[in-house]
Structures are given as structure tokens and as C-alpha cells.
Motif scaffolding. Structure first.
Motif, PDB file in Angstrom:
ATOM      1  N   SER A 109      -0.948  -9.877  -3.737  1.00 48.42           N
ATOM      2  CA  SER A 109      -0.057 -11.041  -3.710  1.00 48.42           C
ATOM      3  C   SER A 109      -0.405 -12.018  -4.835  1.00 48.42           C
ATOM      4  N   VAL A 110      -1.684 -12.284  -5.003  1.00 53.32           N
ATOM      5  CA  VAL A 110      -2.116 -13.216  -6.050  1.00 53.32           C
ATOM      6  C   VAL A 110      -1.800 -12.655  -7.438  1.00 53.32           C
ATOM      7  N   ALA A 111      -2.126 -11.381  -7.656  1.00 50.95           N
ATOM      8  CA  ALA A 111      -1.906 -10.775  -8.972  1.00 50.95           C
ATOM      9  C   ALA A 111      -0.426 -10.742  -9.331  1.00 50.95           C
ATOM     10  N   THR A 112       0.417 -10.354  -8.371  1.00 52.81           N
ATOM     11  CA  THR A 112       1.849 -10.270  -8.671  1.00 52.81           C
ATOM     12  C   THR A 112       2.491 -11.654  -8.767  1.00 52.81           C
ATOM     13  N   TRP A 113       1.877 -12.647  -8.152  1.00 53.60           N
ATOM     14  CA  TRP A 113       2.381 -14.022  -8.289  1.00 53.60           C
ATOM     15  C   TRP A 113       2.318 -14.455  -9.756  1.00 53.60           C
ATOM     16  N   PHE A 114       1.242 -14.080 -10.421  1.00 54.37           N
ATOM     17  CA  PHE A 114       1.094 -14.439 -11.830  1.00 54.37           C
ATOM     18  C   PHE A 114       1.900 -13.507 -12.733  1.00 54.37           C
ATOM     19  N   ALA A 115       1.965 -12.219 -12.385  1.00 54.46           N
ATOM     20  CA  ALA A 115       2.656 -11.243 -13.240  1.00 54.46           C
ATOM     21  C   ALA A 115       4.178 -11.286 -13.068  1.00 54.46           C
ATOM     22  N   PHE A 116       4.633 -11.432 -11.811  1.00 54.35           N
ATOM     23  CA  PHE A 116       6.072 -11.441 -11.524  1.00 54.35           C
ATOM     24  C   PHE A 116       6.382 -12.576 -10.544  1.00 54.35           C
ATOM     25  N   PRO A 117       6.332 -13.820 -10.978  1.00 55.30           N
ATOM     26  CA  PRO A 117       6.491 -14.952 -10.051  1.00 55.30           C
ATOM     27  C   PRO A 117       7.797 -14.945  -9.267  1.00 55.30           C
ATOM     28  N   ASP A 118       8.871 -14.393  -9.829  1.00 58.45           N
ATOM     29  CA  ASP A 118      10.163 -14.392  -9.138  1.00 58.45           C
ATOM     30  C   ASP A 118      10.291 -13.266  -8.116  1.00 58.45           C
ATOM     31  N   THR A 119       9.461 -12.245  -8.257  1.00 55.09           N
ATOM     32  CA  THR A 119       9.557 -11.096  -7.345  1.00 55.09           C
ATOM     33  C   THR A 119       8.170 -10.662  -6.869  1.00 55.09           C
ATOM     34  N   PHE A 120       7.271 -11.605  -6.700  1.00 53.39           N
ATOM     35  CA  PHE A 120       5.906 -11.237  -6.325  1.00 53.39           C
ATOM     36  C   PHE A 120       5.885 -10.609  -4.929  1.00 53.39           C
ATOM     37  N   ILE A 121       4.831  -9.872  -4.648  1.00 52.82           N
ATOM     38  CA  ILE A 121       4.721  -9.137  -3.386  1.00 52.82           C
ATOM     39  C   ILE A 121       4.063 -10.032  -2.335  1.00 52.82           C
ATOM     40  N   PHE A 122       4.868 -10.580  -1.459  1.00 55.68           N
ATOM     41  CA  PHE A 122       4.349 -11.450  -0.399  1.00 55.68           C
ATOM     42  C   PHE A 122       4.159 -10.694   0.916  1.00 55.68           C
ATOM     43  N   PHE A 123       4.893  -9.589   1.095  1.00 54.72           N
ATOM     44  CA  PHE A 123       4.703  -8.756   2.286  1.00 54.72           C
ATOM     45  C   PHE A 123       5.093  -7.322   1.928  1.00 54.72           C
ATOM     46  N   GLY A 124       4.158  -6.650   1.254  1.00 58.05           N
ATOM     47  CA  GLY A 124       4.393  -5.290   0.822  1.00 58.05           C
ATOM     48  C   GLY A 124       3.799  -4.283   1.786  1.00 58.05           C
ATOM     49  N   ILE A 125       3.562  -3.080   1.299  1.00 60.33           N
ATOM     50  CA  ILE A 125       3.097  -2.003   2.164  1.00 60.33           C
ATOM     51  C   ILE A 125       1.734  -2.297   2.783  1.00 60.33           C
ATOM     52  N   LEU A 126       0.819  -2.886   2.002  1.00 62.24           N
ATOM     53  CA  LEU A 126      -0.509  -3.177   2.561  1.00 62.24           C
ATOM     54  C   LEU A 126      -0.439  -4.268   3.613  1.00 62.24           C
ATOM     55  N   HIS A 127       0.389  -5.284   3.386  1.00 66.68           N
ATOM     56  CA  HIS A 127       0.568  -6.334   4.392  1.00 66.68           C
ATOM     57  C   HIS A 127       1.143  -5.724   5.677  1.00 66.68           C
ATOM     58  N   ALA A 128       2.096  -4.804   5.494  1.00 73.75           N
ATOM     59  CA  ALA A 128       2.704  -4.154   6.653  1.00 73.75           C
ATOM     60  C   ALA A 128       1.684  -3.310   7.409  1.00 73.75           C
ATOM     61  N   ILE A 129       0.779  -2.671   6.676  1.00 77.73           N
ATOM     62  CA  ILE A 129      -0.242  -1.848   7.324  1.00 77.73           C
ATOM     63  C   ILE A 129      -1.191  -2.708   8.156  1.00 77.73           C
ATOM     64  N   VAL A 130      -1.549  -3.870   7.626  1.00 80.20           N
ATOM     65  CA  VAL A 130      -2.417  -4.777   8.382  1.00 80.20           C
ATOM     66  C   VAL A 130      -1.734  -5.194   9.683  1.00 80.20           C
ATOM     67  N   ALA A 131      -0.474  -5.633   9.580  1.00 78.62           N
ATOM     68  CA  ALA A 131       0.254  -6.061  10.776  1.00 78.62           C
ATOM     69  C   ALA A 131       0.439  -4.896  11.751  1.00 78.62           C
ATOM     70  N   ALA A 132       0.793  -3.722  11.216  1.00 79.39           N
ATOM     71  CA  ALA A 132       1.023  -2.559  12.065  1.00 79.39           C
ATOM     72  C   ALA A 132      -0.266  -2.085  12.738  1.00 79.39           C
ATOM     73  N   SER A 133      -1.390  -2.232  12.056  1.00 80.45           N
ATOM     74  CA  SER A 133      -2.668  -1.822  12.643  1.00 80.45           C
ATOM     75  C   SER A 133      -3.035  -2.708  13.826  1.00 80.45           C
ATOM     76  N   LEU A 134      -2.694  -3.982  13.747  1.00 81.41           N
ATOM     77  CA  LEU A 134      -2.956  -4.903  14.849  1.00 81.41           C
ATOM     78  C   LEU A 134      -2.028  -4.628  16.026  1.00 81.41           C
ATOM     79  N   ILE A 135      -0.735  -4.498  15.722  1.00 77.76           N
ATOM     80  CA  ILE A 135       0.240  -4.263  16.788  1.00 77.76           C
ATOM     81  C   ILE A 135       0.087  -2.854  17.360  1.00 77.76           C
ATOM     82  N   GLY A 136      -0.138  -1.888  16.495  1.00 72.27           N
ATOM     83  CA  GLY A 136      -0.233  -0.505  16.940  1.00 72.27           C
ATOM     84  C   GLY A 136      -1.376  -0.253  17.900  1.00 72.27           C
ATOM     85  N   LEU A 137      -2.438  -1.038  17.782  1.00 68.34           N
ATOM     86  CA  LEU A 137      -3.582  -0.853  18.676  1.00 68.34           C
ATOM     87  C   LEU A 137      -3.174  -1.001  20.138  1.00 68.34           C
TER      88      LEU A 137
END
Length: 339
Positions: A109-137
Motif C-alpha cells: 500500500s505504501v509503495a503503490t501510494w508513491f508509485a501510483f497515487p491515483d490507483t494505489f493498492i489499498f485492499f489488494g490480494i494480500l489485504h484480502a488474504i489477511v481478512a479471509a484468514s481471520l474470518i475463515g478461522l
């Protein structure tokens, strides 16, 4: 940009009297998904640097390909979650793995904020995996039928439950906003929790069968070098995910410096962009006439070059507004005559 991984260590089993053996086929499947992901990202990079159409990786078959890749990784998240904790929850490896992925997601998120500020990754695949790992448990112990129903509900929810409330940036991660936010990798909880839940359900059935013991030795009976590579890649998928795209971008950028792509015809690019935007609201016949009219007007009034280099604000410039109104009327008249 456009998907994607879990750490292979999630497959190790715990303290049960009959521990589940490690299954090479799952690591190999994760390795295949990594290759597919690299192919997709390489295609995106080629479009970004102008070697192919910039929209290639986000439309048509490539769009479907990207979704299949993301779905396969999320499915493996759920499947591995069951294999890792079916015989009892192991908090230490679980939270270590979760912490690694959460830190990686934050770094992206931080890296893409600087590289692509208009389309940075705020909830991508890794964010989804974190959320899914919590809910999936929660679903690891629930009946399989309940998990399957929850997966179906996750797929259906975005079709019927979208509301302006979820247009607030703080709720974009849910996946129920009416206006889809722009991002190079957007994998909201809904509907993308569905493949995770499906993986959990099928893994529950898998663990209850005799397949784990049989498949544990399957990958070792015909050992090949490429199988070993896939297994190693699958076990270190998070590291590969973090490293592969910077390497691919560096590779394509190096080629860009040595052999730059042929510049696209600006008039063709304008017509294509205009037509695509227009056809989201109007008929192809209208859009063909409208875009041709606006292009001619821009050229005749010597505004095309300024527009092409971004020197004109199309939202506030009265000349653009006037052209748009005139060309809209002309296109509507032309369309009515043809009909």
C-alpha cells in the motif's frame, strides 16, 4: 495489476495423534498459480510501458485470467487453513504467518501510494488474504453446509446489496460500493471471501477422507526437477510475490530504455478512448459519430495537440463543452436518420 499468495508453511499440521502429512501437490498447485500470476503481471507491465495496448491486461480474456488466478490463491488460503488447524488451532504459526502477510500488504500500500497515487493498492490480494484468514478461522469448525451457504451468499451479496453507504472510502474494502474505486489491485471481501470458504468446505471433506495419506506420497513417486521447483516456489510464495513484480518492471523498463515501443497514433488513441467511454452509456453508432465529430472539431480549432498533452481541462473548458454539445446533437440526428 492485476493478484495473490499465502505462505506455504500454513500447510504444516499440529499436535494431533494422527498428523496430516504434507501434500506436495498443493505446493505444486501454488507454484503453478505463481507462474500464471507472473505471466499476467508481465502482460500488465508491457501495457504500462506501451509495448501493447494499455488496457490489454484489464479487459477480455486477460481480465478473466486475472480473476481465475486470484480465485485459485484464495481457494488455497481456505484449503491450507483447514490443513493447518483441522486437528487443533495453533496460534503461534497462525499469527506469525498472518503478521508477515499483513506487513507485506501494508508495504505494498505504501509503495503503490508513491508509485501510483491515483490507483494505489489499498485492499489488494494480500489485504484480502489477511481478512479471509481471520474470518475463515471461524468456519474451520462449522458444518460444511453452513460454509457453502456462506460462500453462496458472498457471491450474491454484491448483486443485491450495493448501497451509497459503502461509497465511503472507509468501507471500500467490503465490496458493496456503487461506484467501484480505482486501484491496480482491488480484491474486496465480497465476493472474494467465497473461494476461501469454498476451499475450507472442500478441505473439510478432504481431511475426513483417506485422500491425505494417499496424496502425501503421490508427488514423490515420480519426482521431477520441475516438480521440485514448483514445490519450493509454493512454499515461499509470499517472498516470490513481493519480489517478482519489481523484477519484471525493471526488466521491461530496461528494454524500454534500449528499444522503446513505437509511439501510438494520437488520433487513433483518442478515438479508441472516446469510443470506449462513450459506449458505456450510448449506442456504438452514436459513439462512432460523436467521437469522429469531436476529433474533427478539435483538429479544426487547433486544440487537439493541447488536449493530447494535458494542457486543457475538459471539465471546465467552455470550448470543449460547446464542442461536446454540438457533436452530441449531430450524432443524435445522424443516429435517428439511420434508425
Amino acid at each position: 495489476m492485476t493478484t495473490t499468495v499465502i505462505d506455504g508453511d500454513a500447510q504444516e499440521t499440529g499436535t494431533a495423534s494422527r498428523p496430516l502429512p504434507r501434500i506436495p501437490l498443493i505446493d505444486q498447485a501454488r507454484g503453478v498459480a505463481l507462474i500464471a500470476m507472473a505471466i499476467y503481471h508481465f502482460t500488465w507491465d508491457l501495457g504500462y510501458f506501451g509495448y501493447i495496448d494499455a488496457e490489454t491486461a484489464t479487459t477480455g480474456g486477460w481480465r478473466i485470467f486475472a480473476r481465475l488466478i486470484a480465485g485459485s490463491f484464495l481457494f488455497l488460503v481456505g484449503f491450507s487453513l483447514v490443513l493447518g488447524h483441522a486437528r487443533g488451532f495453533r496460534p503461534r504459526p497462525y499469527f506469525i504467518r498472518l503478521g508477515k502477510i499483513a506487513l507485506a500488504a501494508a508495504a505494498i500500500s505504501v509503495a503503490t501510494w508513491f508509485a501510483f497515487p491515483d490507483t494505489f493498492i489499498f485492499f489488494g490480494i494480500l489485504h484480502a488474504i489477511v481478512a479471509a484468514s481471520l474470518i475463515g478461522l471461524v468456519f474451520v469448525r462449522l458444518p460444511v453446509v453452513v460454509t457453502l451457504l456462506a460462500a453462496a451468499a458472498a457471491v450474491v451479496a454484491p448483486l443485491y446489496l450495493r448501497a451509497p453507504l459503502f461509497d465511503h472510502p472507509a468501507l471500500w474494502w467490503v465490496g458493496l460500493s456503487i461506484d467501484i474505486p480505482r486501484s491496480n489491485d482491488y480484491v474486496p471481501l465480497l465476493p472474494w471471501i467465497a473461494p476461501v470458504l469454498l476451499g475450507i468446505a472442500l478441505a473439510r471433506l478432504f481431511v475426513a477422507s483417506a485422500l491425505p495419506a494417499r496424496l502425501a506420497g503421490f508427488g514423490h513417486t515420480t519426482k521431477r526437477w520441475w516438480k521440485t521447483l514448483l514445490e519450493q516456489a509454493g512454499r515461499h510464495s509470499l517472498a516470490i510475490y513481493l519480489v517478482h513484480q519489481p523484477l519484471l518492471i525493471a526488466l521491461v523498463y530496461g528494454a524500454f530504455l534500449v528499444i522503446p515501443p513505437v509511439a501510438a497514433n494520437p488520433m487513433e488513441a483518442y478515438t479508441k478512448s472516446c469510443t470506449k467511454t462513450c459506449e458505456s452509456e450510448r449506442s456504438p453508432g452514436f459513439c462512432q459519430s460523436f467521437c469522429s465529430c469531436t476529433l474533427d472539431s478539435l483538429v479544426n480549432e487547433n486544440l487537439f495537440a493541447d488536449l493530447n498533452r494535458g494542457a486543457i481541462n475538459v471539465a471546465t473548458d467552455e470550448r470543449i463543452t460547446r464542442m461536446s454539445s454540438q457533436c452530441t446533437a449531430a450524432a443524435e440526428a445522424t443516429t435517428d436518420l439511420k434508425e
